[in-house]
Design a protein around this motif. Structure first.
Motif, short mmCIF file in Angstrom:
data_model
loop_
_atom_site.label_atom_id
_atom_site.label_comp_id
_atom_site.label_asym_id
_atom_site.label_seq_id
_atom_site.Cartn_x
_atom_site.Cartn_y
_atom_site.Cartn_z
N LEU A 153 0.83 -1.20 0.00
CA LEU A 153 0.00 0.00 0.00
C LEU A 153 0.87 1.26 0.00
O LEU A 153 0.59 2.22 -0.73
CB LEU A 153 -0.93 0.00 1.22
N LEU A 154 1.92 1.25 0.81
CA LEU A 154 2.81 2.42 0.89
C LEU A 154 3.53 2.66 -0.44
O LEU A 154 3.71 3.81 -0.85
CB LEU A 154 3.82 2.23 2.02
N VAL A 155 3.94 1.58 -1.12
CA VAL A 155 4.63 1.74 -2.40
C VAL A 155 3.68 2.28 -3.47
O VAL A 155 4.06 3.13 -4.28
CB VAL A 155 5.26 0.40 -2.86
N PHE A 156 2.43 1.80 -3.47
CA PHE A 156 1.44 2.34 -4.41
C PHE A 156 1.19 3.83 -4.12
O PHE A 156 1.09 4.64 -5.05
CB PHE A 156 0.13 1.56 -4.33
N ILE A 157 1.08 4.18 -2.84
CA ILE A 157 0.89 5.59 -2.47
C ILE A 157 2.10 6.42 -2.88
O ILE A 157 1.97 7.54 -3.38
CB ILE A 157 0.62 5.71 -0.95
N LEU A 158 3.29 5.85 -2.66
CA LEU A 158 4.52 6.54 -3.06
C LEU A 158 4.55 6.79 -4.56
O LEU A 158 4.92 7.88 -5.02
CB LEU A 158 5.74 5.71 -2.64
N ALA A 159 4.14 5.77 -5.34
CA ALA A 159 4.11 5.91 -6.79
C ALA A 159 3.17 7.04 -7.21
O ALA A 159 3.49 7.86 -8.08
CB ALA A 159 3.67 4.60 -7.44
N ALA A 160 2.00 7.12 -6.56
CA ALA A 160 1.04 8.18 -6.87
C ALA A 160 1.61 9.55 -6.52
O ALA A 160 1.45 10.52 -7.30
CB ALA A 160 -0.26 7.93 -6.10
N LEU A 161 2.26 9.66 -5.39
CA LEU A 161 2.85 10.95 -4.97
C LEU A 161 3.98 11.37 -5.92
O LEU A 161 4.09 12.55 -6.28
CB LEU A 161 3.38 10.84 -3.54
N LEU A 162 4.80 10.42 -6.32
CA LEU A 162 5.89 10.73 -7.26
C LEU A 162 5.34 11.21 -8.60
O LEU A 162 5.93 12.09 -9.24
CB LEU A 162 6.78 9.49 -7.46
N ILE A 163 4.22 10.65 -9.01
CA ILE A 163 3.58 11.11 -10.25
C ILE A 163 3.09 12.54 -10.08
O ILE A 163 3.29 13.40 -10.96
CB ILE A 163 2.43 10.17 -10.64
N LEU A 164 2.44 12.81 -8.98
CA LEU A 164 1.92 14.17 -8.74
C LEU A 164 3.03 15.21 -8.71
O LEU A 164 2.83 16.36 -9.14
CB LEU A 164 1.14 14.19 -7.42
N PHE A 165 4.20 14.82 -8.21
CA PHE A 165 5.33 15.75 -8.14
C PHE A 165 6.22 15.67 -9.38
O PHE A 165 7.28 16.32 -9.42
CB PHE A 165 6.16 15.49 -6.89
N GLY A 166 5.80 14.87 -10.35
CA GLY A 166 6.53 14.82 -11.62
C GLY A 166 7.89 14.16 -11.54
O GLY A 166 8.86 14.66 -12.13
N LYS A 167 8.00 13.03 -10.85
CA LYS A 167 9.28 12.34 -10.68
C LYS A 167 9.30 11.05 -11.50
O LYS A 167 8.33 10.30 -11.53
CB LYS A 167 9.51 12.01 -9.21
N TYR A 168 10.46 10.81 -12.14
CA TYR A 168 10.60 9.61 -12.96
C TYR A 168 10.58 8.33 -12.11
O TYR A 168 10.25 7.26 -12.59
CB TYR A 168 11.92 9.66 -13.75
N GLY A 169 10.93 8.45 -10.84
CA GLY A 169 10.97 7.28 -9.96
C GLY A 169 9.63 6.60 -9.77
O GLY A 169 9.57 5.47 -9.27
N ALA A 170 8.54 7.26 -10.17
CA ALA A 170 7.21 6.66 -10.06
C ALA A 170 7.11 5.37 -10.86
O ALA A 170 6.42 4.42 -10.45
CB ALA A 170 6.15 7.65 -10.53
N SER A 171 7.81 5.31 -11.98
CA SER A 171 7.77 4.10 -12.82
C SER A 171 8.31 2.89 -12.08
O SER A 171 7.72 1.81 -12.10
CB SER A 171 8.58 4.32 -14.10
N ALA A 172 9.46 3.09 -11.41
CA ALA A 172 10.05 1.99 -10.66
C ALA A 172 9.15 1.56 -9.50
O ALA A 172 8.99 0.37 -9.23
CB ALA A 172 11.43 2.40 -10.12
N ALA A 173 8.52 2.54 -8.84
CA ALA A 173 7.65 2.23 -7.70
C ALA A 173 6.43 1.43 -8.12
O ALA A 173 6.09 0.42 -7.49
CB ALA A 173 7.24 3.53 -7.01
N VAL A 174 5.76 1.87 -9.17
CA VAL A 174 4.54 1.18 -9.59
C VAL A 174 4.87 -0.19 -10.19
O VAL A 174 4.11 -1.16 -10.02
CB VAL A 174 3.73 2.04 -10.59
N LEU A 175 6.03 -0.29 -10.85
CA LEU A 175 6.44 -1.58 -11.41
C LEU A 175 6.74 -2.57 -10.28
O LEU A 175 6.32 -3.73 -10.33
CB LEU A 175 7.67 -1.39 -12.29
N LEU A 176 7.45 -2.10 -9.27
CA LEU A 176 7.77 -2.95 -8.12
C LEU A 176 6.50 -3.40 -7.40
O LEU A 176 6.36 -4.58 -7.06
CB LEU A 176 8.68 -2.18 -7.15
N ALA A 177 5.58 -2.46 -7.18
CA ALA A 177 4.35 -2.78 -6.44
C ALA A 177 3.47 -3.76 -7.22
O ALA A 177 2.97 -4.74 -6.64
CB ALA A 177 3.58 -1.50 -6.15
#
Length: 235
Positions: A153-177
Motif C-alpha cells: 500500500l505504501l509503495v502504491f501511495i509513493l508511486a502516486a505521490l511521485l507522479i503528482l510531483f513529476g518524478k521519474y521514480g514513479a515508474s520503478a515504484a509502480v512496477l515494483l508494487a
C-alpha cells in the motif's frame, strides 16, 4: 494550456495506479476442488487413523464394507471453489488472531445440511489442530503477511505521490508494487495448492482471474508510459 494538460495527465496516471492497486489487492485466484467426495474420504480416513476413538474407526469400517460412503456423501456438492485474494487472506489472518481458530464461515464452507456440517467439523478440526501445532510459525507468517500488505500500500501511495510531483521514480515504484503483488499471490497460491494436493488429494488447482491480469497490465502500462508522458509535458 500546457499546465492543464500536465495536471490532467498526472491525475490520469494516479487514477491508473489506484486502479492497478485496487485490482491486484481485491481480485482473486480461484482454488478449484474438482472432486469434493474424494477429498472428504481422505479427510475422514486420516481423521479416523489419527483418532483414539475406536467407535469412529469401527463405524468407518462398517460404512466402507457396506458401501454406505457414497450415500452419506451424496448430499455434498461434487465441486468446490474458494476465491483467494489479499483481502480474503487478511480477513482469515485477522479471524485466526482474534479467535485462535478458523470457522466454516471464514472459509465459506457450505452448511446447508447435516452431512456438510459433519464434514466441515472434520476438516476444521484437522486444519485448526495443524495451525495450533505450528502456532508460533503461523503467527510469524501472519505478521510478515500483514507487513507485506502495508508495504505494498505504501509503495502504491509513493508511486502516486511521485507522479503528482513529476518524478521519474514513479515508474520503478509502480512496477515494483504491481509485479511484486501479482507474483506474491501467485507464489502463495502455488504453495497452497501443493500442500492441499499432498495432504488431501491430487487434482486441486488454481486459476488466476482476468482482473488480476488487468491489474498487472495497468501497472506495467503506467511504468512504461509515465516517463514518456513526463518528457512530453516538460517540453
Amino acid at each position: 494550456m500546457k499546465k492543464v494538460s500536465t495536471v490532467l495527465s498526472r491525475i490520469l496516471m494516479v487514477l491508473l495506479v489506484a486502479g492497478s492497486g485496487f485490482l491486484l489487492l481485491r481480485s482473486s485466484v480461484t482454488v478449484n476442488v474438482p472432486d469434493t467426495h474424494k477429498v472428504v474420504r481422505e479427510v475422514i480416513n486420516k481423521s479416523a487413523a489419527s483418532s483414539t476413538d475406536s467407535s469412529l474407526k469401527t463405524s468407518l469400517k462398517i460404512a466402507q464394507k457396506w458401501g454406505l460412503e457414497d450415500k452419506i456423501l451424496a448430499p455434498l456438492p461434487q465441486k468446490y471453489h474458494y476465491d483467494l485474494s489479499y483481502t480474503s487472506l487478511y480477513n482469515l489472518s485477522a479471524a485466526y488472531q482474534a479467535n485462535g481458530e478458523l470457522t466454516a464461515e471464514n472459509l465459506n464452507l457450505p452448511t446447508d445440511n447435516q452431512t456438510e456440517r459433519a464434514v466441515n467439523y472434520l476438516i476444521l478440526k484437522q486444519l485448526n489442530e495443524n495451525l495450533n501445532e505450528n502456532s508460533k510459525q503461523v503467527g510469524q507468517l501472519i505478521s510478515i503477511f500483514q507487513c507485506f500488505i502495508l508495504a505494498v500500500l505504501l509503495v502504491f501511495i509513493l508511486a502516486a505521490l511521485l507522479i503528482l510531483f513529476g518524478k521519474y521514480g514513479a515508474s520503478a515504484a509502480v512496477l515494483l508494487a504491481s509485479i511484486g503483488t501479482f507474483g506474491a499471490l501467485q507464489y502463495c497460491s502455488t504453495q497452497l495448492v501443493q500442500i492441499l494436493q499432498s495432504e488431501l488429494a491430487k487434482g486441486i488447482s488454481f486459476v488466476i482471474l482476468p482482473q488480476l491480469w488487468w491489474g498487472l497490465a495497468i501497472g506495467i502500462f503506467v511504468a512504461i508510459v509515465w516517463p514518456l508522458c513526463l518528457r512530453i509535458t516538460k517540453k
